[in-house]
Design an enzyme around this catalytic site. Structure first.
Site, PDB file in Angstrom:
ATOM      1  N   HIS A  83     -10.689  -6.257  -1.863  1.00 23.26           N
ATOM      2  CA  HIS A  83     -11.592  -6.471  -1.098  1.00 23.26           C
ATOM      3  C   HIS A  83     -12.874  -5.592  -1.826  1.00 23.26           C
ATOM      4  O   HIS A  83     -13.021  -3.880  -2.031  1.00 23.26           O
ATOM      5  CB  HIS A  83     -10.969  -4.941  -0.359  1.00 23.26           C
ATOM      6  CG  HIS A  83     -10.147  -6.239   1.041  1.00 23.26           C
ATOM      7  ND1 HIS A  83     -10.285  -6.883   1.314  1.00 23.26           N
ATOM      8  CD2 HIS A  83      -8.408  -4.936   0.677  1.00 23.26           C
ATOM      9  CE1 HIS A  83      -9.185  -7.112   1.896  1.00 23.26           C
ATOM     10  NE2 HIS A  83      -8.288  -6.032   2.070  1.00 23.26           N
TER      11      HIS A  83
ATOM     12  N   ASP B 245     -12.230  -9.975  -0.075  1.00 27.60           N
ATOM     13  CA  ASP B 245     -13.722 -11.187   0.001  1.00 27.60           C
ATOM     14  C   ASP B 245     -14.673  -9.798  -0.635  1.00 27.60           C
ATOM     15  O   ASP B 245     -14.156  -8.694  -0.989  1.00 27.60           O
ATOM     16  CB  ASP B 245     -13.083 -10.343   1.475  1.00 27.60           C
ATOM     17  CG  ASP B 245     -12.934  -8.916   2.219  1.00 27.60           C
ATOM     18  OD1 ASP B 245     -12.812  -7.997   1.421  1.00 27.60           O
ATOM     19  OD2 ASP B 245     -12.526  -9.046   3.084  1.00 27.60           O
TER      20      ASP B 245
ATOM     21  N   ASN C 260       1.680  -5.073  -3.160  1.00 25.81           N
ATOM     22  CA  ASN C 260       1.053  -5.937  -3.322  1.00 25.81           C
ATOM     23  C   ASN C 260       0.015  -4.292  -2.603  1.00 25.81           C
ATOM     24  O   ASN C 260       0.689  -3.522  -1.450  1.00 25.81           O
ATOM     25  CB  ASN C 260       0.970  -6.468  -1.595  1.00 25.81           C
ATOM     26  CG  ASN C 260      -1.241  -6.951  -1.192  1.00 25.81           C
ATOM     27  OD1 ASN C 260      -1.299  -7.548  -1.758  1.00 25.81           O
ATOM     28  ND2 ASN C 260      -1.651  -7.635   0.121  1.00 25.81           N
TER      29      ASN C 260
ATOM     30  N   GLU D 275      -6.373 -10.654  -1.171  1.00 31.73           N
ATOM     31  CA  GLU D 275      -7.035 -10.226   0.252  1.00 31.73           C
ATOM     32  C   GLU D 275      -8.949 -10.558  -0.020  1.00 31.73           C
ATOM     33  O   GLU D 275      -9.388  -9.848   0.184  1.00 31.73           O
ATOM     34  CB  GLU D 275      -7.191  -8.700   1.042  1.00 31.73           C
ATOM     35  CG  GLU D 275      -5.141  -9.326   0.691  1.00 31.73           C
ATOM     36  CD  GLU D 275      -4.684  -7.585   2.025  1.00 31.73           C
ATOM     37  OE1 GLU D 275      -5.497  -6.878   2.002  1.00 31.73           O
ATOM     38  OE2 GLU D 275      -3.463  -7.623   2.147  1.00 31.73           O
TER      39      GLU D 275
ATOM     40  N   GLU E 151       0.804  -1.741   0.465  1.00 30.99           N
ATOM     41  CA  GLU E 151      -0.087  -0.481  -0.502  1.00 30.99           C
ATOM     42  C   GLU E 151       0.712   0.677   0.528  1.00 30.99           C
ATOM     43  O   GLU E 151       0.271   1.997   0.728  1.00 30.99           O
ATOM     44  CB  GLU E 151      -0.804   0.033   1.354  1.00 30.99           C
ATOM     45  CG  GLU E 151      -1.766  -1.287   1.346  1.00 30.99           C
ATOM     46  CD  GLU E 151      -2.697  -1.193   2.541  1.00 30.99           C
ATOM     47  OE1 GLU E 151      -2.682  -0.542   2.757  1.00 30.99           O
ATOM     48  OE2 GLU E 151      -3.192  -2.075   2.420  1.00 30.99           O
TER      49      GLU E 151
HETATM   50  O1  G3I Z   1      -5.222  -7.652  19.239  1.00 28.95           O
HETATM   51  C1  G3I Z   1      -5.990  -6.684  19.471  1.00 28.95           C
HETATM   52  C2  G3I Z   1      -6.393  -6.682  20.789  1.00 28.95           C
HETATM   53  O2  G3I Z   1      -5.750  -6.627  21.848  1.00 28.95           O
HETATM   54  C3  G3I Z   1      -7.388  -5.398  21.544  1.00 28.95           C
HETATM   55  O3  G3I Z   1      -8.125  -5.731  22.201  1.00 28.95           O
HETATM   56  C4  G3I Z   1      -8.205  -4.369  20.287  1.00 28.95           C
HETATM   57  C5  G3I Z   1      -9.032  -4.021  20.585  1.00 28.95           C
HETATM   58  O4  G3I Z   1      -8.804  -2.204  19.499  1.00 28.95           O
HETATM   59  O5  G3I Z   1      -7.238  -4.797  18.475  1.00 28.95           O
HETATM   60  C6  G3I Z   1      -6.838  -5.647  18.804  1.00 28.95           C
HETATM   61  O6  G3I Z   1      -5.561  -5.586  17.390  1.00 28.95           O
HETATM   62  C7  G3I Z   1      -6.902  -5.782  16.534  1.00 28.95           C
HETATM   63  C8  G3I Z   1      -6.691  -5.994  14.715  1.00 28.95           C
HETATM   64  O7  G3I Z   1      -6.612  -5.615  14.645  1.00 28.95           O
HETATM   65  C9  G3I Z   1      -6.228  -7.861  15.997  1.00 28.95           C
HETATM   66  O8  G3I Z   1      -7.695  -8.210  15.625  1.00 28.95           O
HETATM   67  C10 G3I Z   1      -6.180  -4.135  15.769  1.00 28.95           C
HETATM   68  O9  G3I Z   1      -6.905  -3.228  17.039  1.00 28.95           O
HETATM   69  C11 G3I Z   1      -6.650  -4.119  14.424  1.00 28.95           C
HETATM   70  O10 G3I Z   1      -6.604  -2.842  13.772  1.00 28.95           O
HETATM   71  C12 G3I Z   1      -6.618  -4.940  13.836  1.00 28.95           C
HETATM   72  O11 G3I Z   1      -7.035  -5.355  12.238  1.00 28.95           O
HETATM   73  C13 G3I Z   1      -6.195  -5.612  11.037  1.00 28.95           C
HETATM   74  C14 G3I Z   1      -6.621  -4.102  10.293  1.00 28.95           C
HETATM   75  O12 G3I Z   1      -4.922  -5.356   9.106  1.00 28.95           O
HETATM   76  C15 G3I Z   1      -5.287  -3.254  11.035  1.00 28.95           C
HETATM   77  O13 G3I Z   1      -4.587  -2.109   9.712  1.00 28.95           O
HETATM   78  C16 G3I Z   1      -7.667  -6.213  10.678  1.00 28.95           C
HETATM   79  O14 G3I Z   1      -7.271  -7.719  11.442  1.00 28.95           O
HETATM   80  C17 G3I Z   1      -6.770  -7.052   9.517  1.00 28.95           C
HETATM   81  O15 G3I Z   1      -8.319  -8.068   8.563  1.00 28.95           O
HETATM   82  C18 G3I Z   1      -6.803  -5.795   8.630  1.00 28.95           C
HETATM   83  O16 G3I Z   1      -5.550  -6.584   7.233  1.00 28.95           O
HETATM   84  C19 G3I Z   1      -5.447  -5.298   5.961  1.00 28.95           C
HETATM   85  C20 G3I Z   1      -3.946  -5.881   5.273  1.00 28.95           C
HETATM   86  O17 G3I Z   1      -2.671  -6.322   6.489  1.00 28.95           O
HETATM   87  C21 G3I Z   1      -3.557  -4.712   4.019  1.00 28.95           C
HETATM   88  N1  G3I Z   1      -5.118  -4.489   3.077  1.00 28.95           N
HETATM   89  C22 G3I Z   1      -6.070  -4.338   3.874  1.00 28.95           C
HETATM   90  C23 G3I Z   1      -7.134  -5.262   4.842  1.00 28.95           C
HETATM   91  C24 G3I Z   1      -7.505  -4.865   6.065  1.00 28.95           C
HETATM   92  O18 G3I Z   1      -8.027  -4.165   6.475  1.00 28.95           O
END
Ligand code: G3I
Length: 451
Positions: free
Chosen positions: A239, A270, A203, A268, A160
């Site tokens: 996405h 969905d 990516n 990715e 990105e």
């Molecule tokens: O693990 C913590 C947890 O301990 C805490 O209580 C909670 C509270 O917010 O957060 C948890 O972490 C979260 C993490 O996902 C695991 O679930 C983060 O806040 C959250 O920001 C994070 O989001 C991820 C996101 O990337 C961050 O940018 C998504 O799971 C993940 O699917 C997403 O993936 C991205 C790709 O890497 C790049 N392309 C876009 C895609 C979708 O956004």
């Protein structure tokens, strides 16, 4: 890499490799169509993967679905910079190691995601001066890739790095702002040196069709290929939702990248939605990838809707109860697979869905309705189990044939006159419940089973 558990998949991919080596584009047919996404994709010389989260690997339904259906995994968050190097030169590999070990034990390949990204970047990185940032970036790439050297099929080296919108400009980030455009090239060169066997990908999202952003990525990849900067693949995140549907030139865009001499991976995927509309979009994406020889695999961004980053949009192939959705059947069909009977998927379990609503309630009772919707194939019958909380009793039911289990708590409703549903078609049945002085909680609705 091929799952060890599947000789058929190994044979199919081996055949594909031989044909590819001979410059032959078509793939050999097989006597029996494959019954899982991974097997069906392998018969087309490709992988079918999913994003996984380490903290779900203890859930039996999650790992059961993962292990049965998928041939590749991408750690959803566990290989990002904040997870691996939260403070400088202190590396924490545990969660990602668990995913890699799980995949290795089952012969699944692993996509590494991601080495250099502006997001999920610990704050210490952003505060470094330029020279220090350069060495921290190269050290991060080298340490991480060396840790899993030989085990990662492809790495998203840079993620990105371009802005949305029409400018085609680079996105502001510590790397861009302090190191300039050259940081991407430097990251790829460092990555090649660290693990020469890994495919190195760029990516991004909103680069799925031909547009200003994908044009900018295209120009960069073309330049890299011309100058011998090591790059092997482009990841199209894919996405999609109502605001950002599958573009009509999706296949053409995949093809133009492939024509530059790089592989394309759908990284990715969905698609928000449900029913036949969602299934059609998934089918179109799958067909587009299959139509381009260098589109080497598809990864969906999660196993089940309940753990999706866009959970409310139900964008994945398995619902929150791990039931196959119409989109699953559509993908398997597009891959040339079928269910166990050699029929196109849609005739067996998971080819229908059941959705419950309470249509009326009063002190001491309620009316419930369940809508059955066929998947992407027509069905000739359906059944749905409903578990009622004691002491509830079903006083009356309609538009289905009712039968009780011996405990008297599970009611199975089967189609009567209304078993024949066209693809995507629906019908409903209903019932009246007396609560017997207990709770008015609606029944737990089990998986819809089609015949
Ligand atoms: O693990 C913590 C947890 O301990 C805490 O209580 C909670 C509270 O917010 O957060 C948890 O972490 C979260 C993490 O996902 C695991 O679930 C983060 O806040 C959250 O920001 C994070 O989001 C991820 C996101 O990337 C961050 O940018 C998504 O799971 C993940 O699917 C997403 O993936 C991205 C790709 O890497 C790049 N392309 C876009 C895609 C979708 O956004």
């Amino acid at each position: 890499m091929i799952r060890k558990s599947s000789p058929r998949r190994a044979l199919a991919a081996g055949t594909a490799a031989l044909l590819a080596a001979a410059g032959v584009v078509a793939f050999a047919g097989t006597a029996h169509a494959a019954g899982t996404l991974g097997d069906a994709a392998a018969e087309k010389g490709r992988y079918f993967g999913t994003a996984v989260a380490a903290h779900h690997l203890g859930e039996a339904d999650y790992t059961g679905t993962l292990d049965t259906e998928f041939s590749s995994v991408t750690p959803e968050n566990e290989m990002k910079w904040d997870a691996l190097e939260p403070s400088r030169n202190t590396f924490t590999y545990g969660n990602a190691d668990r995913i890699v070990a799980h995949a290795e034990a089952r012969g699944m390949q692993v996509r590494g995601h991601t080495l250099v990204w502006h997001s999920q970047l610990p704050s210490w990185v952003g505060s470094l001066p330029a020279a220090d940032l350069r060495s921290a970036m190269n050290n991060h790439i080298t340490q991480v890739m060396t840790h899993w050297k030989g085990k990662i099929a492809a790495w998203d080296v840079v993620n990105e790095a371009f802005q949305d919108g029409g400018s085609g400009a680079r996105r502001s980030s510590p790397f861009q702002d302090k190191l300039g455009d050259g940081f991407i090239e430097e990251a790829f060169r460092t990555a090649r040196a660290a693990d020469p066997a890994a495919k190195l990908c760029y990516n991004d999202y909103n680069t799925d069709g031909v547009n200003a952003k994908s044009n900018a990525v295209y120009a960069m990849v073309k330049d890299f290929k011309q100058r011998g900067v090591p790059i092997d693949c482009v990841g199209l995140q894919s996405h999609f939702n109502a605001q950002s549907p599958v573009p009509s030139d999706y296949q053409a865009n995949i093809q133009r990248f492939a024509d530059l001499g790089v592989d394309v991976q759908i990284t990715e995927l969905d698609i928000e939605g449900s029913g036949s509309a969602q299934a059609t979009s998934y089918s179109n994406v799958t067909k587009a990838c299959l139509a381009v020889t260098r589109c080497t695999g598809i990864t969906v961004w999660g196993v089940t809707d309940k753990y999706s980053w866009r959970s409310s949009g139900t964008p994945l192939l398995f619902d929150g109860s791990y039931q196959k959705k119409p989109a699953y059947a559509a993908v398997l069909t597009a891959l040339g697979g079928s269910d166990g009977g050699g029929n196109p998927p849609g005739g067996g379990t998971g080819a229908c869905t059941a959705a419950y609503t309470t249509t009326a309630s009063w002190p001491g009772g309620y009316n419930g309705q369940v809508t059955i919707t066929a998947g992407s194939s027509a069905i000739t019958g359906w059944e749905v189990p409903l578990t009622f909380a004691a002491p509830q009793k079903v006083a009356n039911s309609w538009n289905g044939t009712a039968s009780w289990d011996s405990s008297g708590t599970v009611l199975t409703m089967r189609s009567s006159y209304n078993g024949n549903l066209a693809a995507g078609g629906s019908t409903s049945f209903g019932f009246t419940v007396t609560t017997g002085g207990g709770s008015a909680a609606p029944p737990a609705v089990g998986a819809c089973k089609a015949s």
